[in-house]
Design a protein around this motif. Sequence first.
Motif, mmCIF file in Angstrom:
data_model
loop_
_atom_site.group_PDB
_atom_site.id
_atom_site.type_symbol
_atom_site.label_atom_id
_atom_site.label_comp_id
_atom_site.label_asym_id
_atom_site.label_seq_id
_atom_site.Cartn_x
_atom_site.Cartn_y
_atom_site.Cartn_z
ATOM 1 N N HIS A 68 0.840 -1.198 0.000
ATOM 2 C CA HIS A 68 0.000 0.000 0.000
ATOM 3 C C HIS A 68 0.878 1.252 0.000
ATOM 4 N N HIS A 126 -0.657 3.592 -3.284
ATOM 5 C CA HIS A 126 -0.955 4.361 -2.071
ATOM 6 C C HIS A 126 -2.100 5.338 -2.292
ATOM 7 N N ASN A 139 -7.814 -1.011 4.917
ATOM 8 C CA ASN A 139 -7.581 -0.864 3.477
ATOM 9 C C ASN A 139 -6.996 -2.113 2.836
ATOM 10 N N GLY A 140 -6.190 -2.869 3.599
ATOM 11 C CA GLY A 140 -5.527 -4.032 3.020
ATOM 12 C C GLY A 140 -6.483 -5.147 2.650
#
Length: 337
Positions: free
Chosen positions: A91, A120, A284-285
């Motif tokens: 990320h 990102h 987010n991952g």
Amino acid sequence: MAESVTVRDILEALDWITGGRVVKGPGDLGGQNPFVLTKSSGIPGKSVTETPGLVWGDPSARVRRAAVLMTLTESAIELAAATGVECLVAHHPIADGANSGGVTLKNYLGLYGLHALELHEAFHGLHPGIPWLHGHRALEVDIRAGGIHGNILYYGEALPEVRTLGNLLDRLESLMDLKTEREALEQERRLRNCPDLLETCVSTRGHILLGTPESPVRRLLHIFPHTGFTPEHLEAAKAAHPDADTVLATISRVYPGNPLIDKARELGMNFLCGNSHALEILENGIPLARALATRLPGLEVRVFRERVTSYPLDEVGSGTIRDYGRDMASRYLPGTR
């Protein structure tokens, strides 16, 4: 065994997931792609440019197993090589040497036949998960608050079940499974006979800075202090949304004495800290990993999760390794003899 895909397939999947934000050619590096950004604190030689997409590797190489992670480190590189992961999707931006154990990416990743991609700012703002986890529905999103790219500000409405600051913290406790994190830490403390062992997720649990668990919450200004958010930005946001009653800081947080707290107090607002950066791999991952797995069903997708712990110097490692440290320092390092 799952049918393999190529690095190019992963790149195309990331481009599809982000709506076309991945670097596709030299023009993107020359200003055509707004997500190619240089981050700099003005420290000579330490700036880094985000290039969403392939950082190192062969687009035509076949991949059976990939891993999504927050930050590329030497530990991640070693884990990948030892467990058959061929492609790493980070990320955070990747910098030569800094993210590869102090040596070049070419030498380290090349040694193990690994491919590395980054995504990102190109991934930010694509889903409402972080607000939802924190108990609100985003009514407005500004990814350039104060004109600073990446300075994200949400104006949100609390979900019906989140009526107080205490409700919000209880929600995080449950959704992020912090009970398990605490139990795992207690088990490790006992196993290592080290009651002073600390761990990031437990040490950075959400907490209230202004208000009480019973304080009502209806409209929130959700900020990320490490992106450059200032008291002036908060004042402007409150002026634009006078019904906002709560400041919520996540990913990064503030501590007593920070001027953002003083400004929130002046504005008559609650202030609480939610999830820290250590939990972004879940926020987010996991959505990114799930999107990749859905888009490329022939690819096995794993998640690399960091766990950082802190030991007192006199309790780290075994007795033998502590003796080794004392011996090396006293015999060879100036100033310790």
